[in-house]
Every structure is written in structure tokens, then in C-alpha cells.
Design a protein around this motif. Structure first.
Motif, PDB file in Angstrom:
ATOM      1  N   GLU A  49      72.436   9.306  53.059  1.00  0.00           N
ATOM      2  CA  GLU A  49      71.213   8.669  53.548  1.00  0.00           C
ATOM      3  C   GLU A  49      71.461   7.912  54.850  1.00  0.00           C
ATOM      4  O   GLU A  49      70.594   7.880  55.736  1.00  0.00           O
ATOM      5  N   ARG A  56      67.723  10.948  62.212  1.00  0.00           N
ATOM      6  CA  ARG A  56      66.299  11.293  62.091  1.00  0.00           C
ATOM      7  C   ARG A  56      65.526  11.072  63.397  1.00  0.00           C
ATOM      8  O   ARG A  56      64.662  11.878  63.756  1.00  0.00           O
ATOM      9  N   ARG A  60      63.216  13.641  65.490  1.00  0.00           N
ATOM     10  CA  ARG A  60      61.807  13.370  65.775  1.00  0.00           C
ATOM     11  C   ARG A  60      61.495  13.593  67.253  1.00  0.00           C
ATOM     12  O   ARG A  60      60.422  14.084  67.604  1.00  0.00           O
ATOM     13  N   GLU A  65      60.891  18.113  61.853  1.00  0.00           N
ATOM     14  CA  GLU A  65      60.675  17.325  60.638  1.00  0.00           C
ATOM     15  C   GLU A  65      61.911  17.391  59.751  1.00  0.00           C
ATOM     16  O   GLU A  65      62.453  18.468  59.496  1.00  0.00           O
ATOM     17  N   LEU A  66      62.361  16.243  59.277  1.00  0.00           N
ATOM     18  CA  LEU A  66      63.463  16.202  58.325  1.00  0.00           C
ATOM     19  C   LEU A  66      62.921  15.668  56.999  1.00  0.00           C
ATOM     20  O   LEU A  66      62.455  14.534  56.918  1.00  0.00           O
ATOM     21  N   ARG A  67      62.984  16.496  55.981  1.00  0.00           N
ATOM     22  CA  ARG A  67      62.520  16.092  54.650  1.00  0.00           C
ATOM     23  C   ARG A  67      63.728  15.893  53.749  1.00  0.00           C
ATOM     24  O   ARG A  67      64.580  16.777  53.620  1.00  0.00           O
ATOM     25  N   TYR A  68      63.792  14.717  53.125  1.00  0.00           N
ATOM     26  CA  TYR A  68      64.918  14.395  52.253  1.00  0.00           C
ATOM     27  C   TYR A  68      64.453  14.353  50.807  1.00  0.00           C
ATOM     28  O   TYR A  68      63.484  13.675  50.465  1.00  0.00           O
ATOM     29  N   LEU A  69      65.162  15.095  49.945  1.00  0.00           N
ATOM     30  CA  LEU A  69      64.887  15.100  48.507  1.00  0.00           C
ATOM     31  C   LEU A  69      65.996  14.311  47.813  1.00  0.00           C
ATOM     32  O   LEU A  69      67.104  14.819  47.627  1.00  0.00           O
ATOM     33  N   ARG A 105      61.849  22.423  61.092  1.00  0.00           N
ATOM     34  CA  ARG A 105      61.923  21.742  59.798  1.00  0.00           C
ATOM     35  C   ARG A 105      63.314  21.867  59.220  1.00  0.00           C
ATOM     36  O   ARG A 105      63.938  22.931  59.293  1.00  0.00           O
ATOM     37  N   ILE A 107      65.400  20.601  55.582  1.00  0.00           N
ATOM     38  CA  ILE A 107      65.319  19.967  54.263  1.00  0.00           C
ATOM     39  C   ILE A 107      66.730  19.642  53.786  1.00  0.00           C
ATOM     40  O   ILE A 107      67.638  20.463  53.866  1.00  0.00           O
ATOM     41  N   TYR A 201      64.294  24.343  47.590  1.00  0.00           N
ATOM     42  CA  TYR A 201      63.487  24.101  48.776  1.00  0.00           C
ATOM     43  C   TYR A 201      62.121  24.763  48.606  1.00  0.00           C
ATOM     44  O   TYR A 201      61.993  25.793  47.973  1.00  0.00           O
ATOM     45  N   GLU A 202      61.157  24.171  49.223  1.00  0.00           N
ATOM     46  CA  GLU A 202      59.817  24.766  49.209  1.00  0.00           C
ATOM     47  C   GLU A 202      59.647  25.620  50.459  1.00  0.00           C
ATOM     48  O   GLU A 202      60.251  25.389  51.476  1.00  0.00           O
TER      49      GLU A 202
END
Length: 202
Positions: A49, A56, A60, A65-69, A105, A107, A201-202
Motif C-alpha cells: 500500500e 498513484r 494519475r 486509473e489504479l484500482r487496489y483490491l 487501467r 488493478i 480482476y474484472e
């Protein structure tokens, strides 16, 4: 607000520049046998993190886009070198931004997998030519890409992960893009745990 964003972007750029210089120096240390890890119990999710927070703002600026799960459950501590592993994460994020930038993108996910912790990154770029995949972790290998790079980043990352008892896996993701997994054991008997690139991932 703008000043704070600019300061954060500058700090991120400086940190990444220092990490890149460290990668080159580490390669020399690997070659002459002076490469060592400062192993200690660490919270690997926290290190990941921190790396995401650092990078990040740079993403930007490039409209990526950075998506964190985050993990769905508490993760056990692992034994590793926090600075070296952050170096790995920053390098992998930089690769995803460079080679997958057209996908806009990225992820990142972290989760338990058996007796290990798996950190996964996926971009939505063109992926890696199949004939080049077996060579991407080789020293000085750049492949057919025209992007900047020394060809030693993934080799050093692989060295760090392997010396941590883990595995670095790089594949083409279903539907396009590159999927990377870093799998790190949290118990001695899981040292040979492999990264199963289960679709998260989606």
C-alpha cells in the motif's frame, strides 16, 4: 491543493528515480556476490500500500486509473526485506504503466493463496509477444518494445523475490494485458509455493 499534488508528484518521481538507481546498483551486487537482504518480519500489505500511494499520483498524471483490491482477511506477517520488496512493487507498477499505458487501467490485489500471500498486478495493454515471455526475466532482455528501460529491472526483482523464498510469475492475461504475480510464503514449508493466477480482476 495544487501545491500539495505537485509536491506529492515530485516526491514520487524522486523516490522512483532513487529506486531505479538502486536497481542498477543491485544488479552489480548480484553479479559480484555482495547482494544481501535485510530480512525481518513485515506486514507485506502495508509495504504494498505504501508503494501504491507513492506511485498513484504519477499514474494519475498519465490518466491511468489504479484500482487496489485489499485483502478480505487479516494477513500473517512474512519474513522479508521491506525496502527490497517495495523496490519490486515500484518496478512492477512502472512496467505496468509503461507497457500497458494505452489500456489506462491497472488493478492490484493481495490475498491469501494456500500457505502463501499473492500480490497480483494486471494492466490492460497489448501484453507480451508469446515468444518473448520466457525471456522477460533474463538480464538485459528488452524484447521488441521501444519503451525506455535497462533490461535489468525484472531480473533484479526476480532475484529479490526468489531470495525471499517466493516466486515471480509473468503471463499474458485473458482478454489482453499482462498479469504479474508475486507469491511470498508466510511459513518455511511454503517456500516453494507457486503463484496461481486465479482470475480476481474484472
Amino acid at each position: 491543493m495544487l501545491r500539495s499534488v505537485l509536491k506529492l508528484a515530485f516526491a514520487a518521481s524522486l523516490i522512483f528515480l532513487l529506486a531505479a538507481c538502486s536497481t542498477r546498483a543491485d544488479y552489480v551486487r548480484v553479479q559480484d556476490g555482495r547482494f544481501v537482504l535485510n530480512v525481518q518480519p513485515i506486514d507485506i500489505a502495508s509495504e504494498l500500500e505504501d508503494s501504491i500511494y507513492t506511485y498513484r499520483e504519477l499514474l494519475r498524471q498519465d490518466e491511468i486509473e489504479l484500482r487496489y483490491l485489499p485483502p478480505e482477511e487479516d494477513l500473517p506477517m512474512i519474513n522479508g526485506d521491506p525496502e527490497r520488496l517495495k523496490q519490486v512493487f515500484l518496478n512492477l507498477l512502472d512496467n505496468a504503466a509503461k507497457y500497458g499505458k494505452n489500456g489506462k487501467r491497472i488493478i492490484v490485489a493481495i490475498a491469501l493463496e494456500g500457505d502463501a500471500i499473492a500480490i497480483k498486478m494486471r494492466d490492460y495493454g497489448p501484453g507480451i509477444p508469446p515468444e518473448e515471455l520466457p525471456h522477460v526475466k533474463e538480464k538485459f532482455y528488452k524484447g521488441s518494445s521501444k519503451e525506455r528501460g535497462s533490461g535489468i529491472g525484472l531480473a533484479v526483482c526476480d532475484e529479490i523475490v526468489t531470495r525471499s523464498g517466493g516466486m515471480l510469475t509473468i503471463l499474458n492475461a485473458p482478454g489482453g494485458g499482462t498479469a504479474v504475480a508475486v507469491t511470498l510464503p508466510f511459513a518455511p514449508e511454503s517456500a516453494n509455493a507457486k503463484a496461481h493466477l486465479t482470475e480476481v480482476y474484472e
